[in-house]
Design a protein around this motif. Structure first.
Motif, PDB file in Angstrom:
ATOM      1  N   ASN A 258       1.278  -1.457   0.241  1.00 40.62           N
ATOM      2  CA  ASN A 258      -0.220  -0.201   0.552  1.00 40.62           C
ATOM      3  C   ASN A 258       0.445   1.026  -0.104  1.00 40.62           C
ATOM      4  OD1 ASN A 258      -2.622  -1.119  -0.242  1.00 40.62           O
ATOM      5  ND2 ASN A 258      -2.949  -1.261   2.050  1.00 40.62           N
ATOM      6  N   LEU A 261       1.553   2.194  -3.439  1.00 42.83           N
ATOM      7  CA  LEU A 261       0.312   2.629  -4.500  1.00 42.83           C
ATOM      8  C   LEU A 261       0.194   4.039  -4.521  1.00 42.83           C
ATOM      9  CD1 LEU A 261      -2.263   1.488  -6.071  1.00 42.83           C
ATOM     10  CD2 LEU A 261      -2.596   1.493  -3.909  1.00 42.83           C
ATOM     11  N   SER A 265       0.539   6.745  -6.443  1.00 40.39           N
ATOM     12  CA  SER A 265      -0.754   7.188  -7.189  1.00 40.39           C
ATOM     13  C   SER A 265      -0.538   8.749  -6.843  1.00 40.39           C
ATOM     14  CB  SER A 265      -2.148   6.675  -6.271  1.00 40.39           C
ATOM     15  OG  SER A 265      -1.900   5.293  -6.241  1.00 40.39           O
ATOM     16  N   THR A 318      -3.496   0.744  -9.336  1.00 41.50           N
ATOM     17  CA  THR A 318      -4.819  -0.535  -8.353  1.00 41.50           C
ATOM     18  C   THR A 318      -5.294  -1.627  -9.528  1.00 41.50           C
ATOM     19  OG1 THR A 318      -7.302   0.775  -9.454  1.00 41.50           O
ATOM     20  CG2 THR A 318      -6.845   0.909  -7.574  1.00 41.50           C
ATOM     21  N   SER A 372     -12.119  -0.375  -9.744  1.00 39.75           N
ATOM     22  CA  SER A 372     -10.800  -0.798  -9.686  1.00 39.75           C
ATOM     23  C   SER A 372     -10.599  -0.363  -8.078  1.00 39.75           C
ATOM     24  CB  SER A 372      -9.536  -0.076 -10.029  1.00 39.75           C
ATOM     25  OG  SER A 372     -10.021  -0.149 -11.564  1.00 39.75           O
ATOM     26  N   VAL A 373     -10.583   0.944  -7.045  1.00 39.49           N
ATOM     27  CA  VAL A 373     -10.409   1.349  -5.718  1.00 39.49           C
ATOM     28  C   VAL A 373     -11.538   0.265  -5.275  1.00 39.49           C
ATOM     29  CG1 VAL A 373     -10.698   3.151  -4.267  1.00 39.49           C
ATOM     30  CG2 VAL A 373      -9.898   3.659  -6.637  1.00 39.49           C
ATOM     31  N   ALA A 376      -9.355  -2.948  -4.864  1.00 39.31           N
ATOM     32  CA  ALA A 376      -8.541  -3.019  -4.064  1.00 39.31           C
ATOM     33  C   ALA A 376      -8.647  -2.751  -2.924  1.00 39.31           C
ATOM     34  CB  ALA A 376      -7.565  -1.770  -4.320  1.00 39.31           C
ATOM     35  N   TYR A 387      -6.816   7.226   1.073  1.00 42.67           N
ATOM     36  CA  TYR A 387      -6.404   7.129  -0.380  1.00 42.67           C
ATOM     37  C   TYR A 387      -7.085   8.375  -1.173  1.00 42.67           C
ATOM     38  CZ  TYR A 387      -6.497   5.701  -4.899  1.00 42.67           C
ATOM     39  OH  TYR A 387      -6.246   5.826  -6.372  1.00 42.67           O
TER      40      TYR A 387
END
Length: 462
Positions: A258, A261, A265, A318, A372-373, A376, A387
């Motif tokens: 994470n 990620l 992002s 994601t 997609s979120v 994830a 996020y």
């Protein structure tokens, strides 16, 4: 170089000419996902890789390549009937040869991604891209029209094959194995389904517009959508392979992915906001000045797409999480829904023009990101609230320079300066404000730039 080539080609070709190549390529890109059939991902995500696995991957790739080439060559009546010109079938024949040449590059490129040998991947991409761009301009200038674009793509693939064979000879496999393909095909089938659906999601638009609205409308849409393609070919190709390999490595080592990620992002959101934002506020200048007056009808659709697609690059991190977690089935489900939504939107909206199509593209893109979120969150325990809180400052770091540049552009236009001067001045202001925003917000991207600068300045002289 690819951007310059695209500009020159657009100025030398009419929409109906470029549309022939565009619609065939959009279909062939979908077919080419069958060629890989998850082979690259098998080599990337497998815990152990040996020579026998490489041979089996090559065997699977040869089988799928035969199917793809057969469809491209034997589908000649389809190309002519669907797009109304024999030229589409001629382009498909050349693409079939290109597909066959690419077979032996698949294992090498996959192993380079596994080893994070991005210097070699970059070398191959740069050489292939330079060949493609130079020959596209040369062949079109020589009068080969859309066939020149196909010949250039074939030559670029040949260059890629030569370079991968030269620098990746330790991973080359010449003798395929067809034993035990069931397990590989089962895993690869899910990844193929996910990849194919992802490509259909992004590439079906040109084909559907070409079939329902004509190749000229398809070419105009391609010009409106080209900024997203440029982003994918530059930023996407630079970041996605690193992200996928990094998350795969974390997964194999049992490390929480994470933080990675979040970091990637943030980078992607700030870059996309600045990039697409600038194109949105200057589209009416960029299109006629750079591409020519014949492409002006694409301006409204370009403005909608660039302003609306700011968040869509966030789907790649994601998706990488799902692949690293070995959940291609969930990715297939998400993309199946998104493909159905997009195709339905296109069929309904194409008769109403490119502006309506652009709004449909934006709406389906946000559905894709939201799904997609959510996936994830289920797979990796991603905190959606955390996020969004992490992303908001990065979004503002990109949005503020865009808003200030828009205000500056309006102020400069009141003076009555020439269009070229207005575009250059707005670009310069946007660049300065973007850098200032990164510094003032203490964005991680500025730290990356500082690190690169230090490495260059500290390099010992020879």
């Amino acid at each position: 170089m690819a951007i310059v080539a695209s500009i020159l080609v657009a100025r030398m070709m009419r929409p109906e000419e470029l549309g022939v190549f565009t619609v065939v390529m959009s279909v062939s890109v979908v077919l080419n996902t069958l060629q890989a059939a998850g082979a690259s991902e098998i080599l990337l995500y497998s815990a152990e890789v040996n020579h026998e696995l490489k041979r089996r991957v090559l065997g699977l790739t040869l089988c799928t390549t035969a199917v793809v080439c057969g469809i491209l060559v034997l589908g000649r009546p389809f190309w002519i009937k669907t797009f109304g010109t024999p030229g589409a079938a001629d382009v498909a024949d050349i693409i079939a040869i290109q597909t066959a040449l690419a077979v032996f590059t698949v294992p090498v490129l996959a192993m380079w991604r596994r080893e994070e040998a991005f210097d070699k991947i970059s070398l191959v991409n740069i050489a292939g891209g330079a060949t493609l761009s130079a020959l596209q301009v040369l062949f079109v200038f020589a009068g080969y029209s859309f066939m020149g674009l196909a010949y250039a793509a074939l030559a670029a693939t040949f260059v890629t094959l030569v370079l991968t064979s030269t620098f990746g000879w330790t991973h080359l496999v010449w003798i395929p194995s067809f034993r035990g393909l069931g397990k590989i095909a089962s895993y690869g089938g899910k990844l193929f389904g996910a990849n194919a659906l992802g490509v259909i999601y992004t590439q079906s638009t040109s084909a559907i517009i070409g079939a329902l609205g004509g190749v000229s409308q398809s070419a105009l849409f391609g010009r409106a959508y080209m900024t997203a393609q440029i982003y994918g070919q530059t930023i996407g190709r630079a970041i996605d392979p690193i992200l996928n390999a990094r998350l795969a490595s974390h997964r194999r080592s049992g490390i929480d992915g994470n933080p990675t990620l979040f970091l990637f992002s943030r980078h992607l959101l700030t870059i996309s906001t600045m990039f697409f934002g600038f194109i949105a506020i200057c589209a009416d200048l960029i299109v006629p000045l750079i591409f020519g007056q014949q492409w002006v009808p694409a301006v409204p659709a370009m403005q909608i797409l660039t302003a609306g697609l700011v968040l869509t690059p966030l789907t790649s991190p994601t998706v990488a999480v799902l692949l690293a977690a070995n959940r291609p089935g969930m990715l297939v489900q998400i993309r199946s829904i998104n493909v159905l939504l997009r195709i339905a939107a296109l069929v309904v909206l194409v008769p109403y023009g490119l502006t309506a199509v652009a709004w449909g593209m934006v709406a389906t893109a946000y559905c894709n990101w939201a799904q997609s979120v959510r996936a994830a969150y289920k797979v990796a325990g991603l905190s959606v609230r955390q996020y969004l809180l992490v992303l908001f400052p990065s979004f503002m770091a990109g949005l503020v320079p865009v808003c200030l540049s828009l205000a500056a552009r309006f102020g400069l236009s009141e003076i009555g300066i020439e269009a070229w001067a207005l575009l250059v001045a707005t670009g310069a202001i946007m660049t300065f404000l973007s850098l200032a925003s990164l510094v003032l917000s203490k964005h991680p991207l500025w730290g990356e730039f500082a690190t690169i600068r230090e490495r260059i300045t500290d390099r010992p002289s020879i």
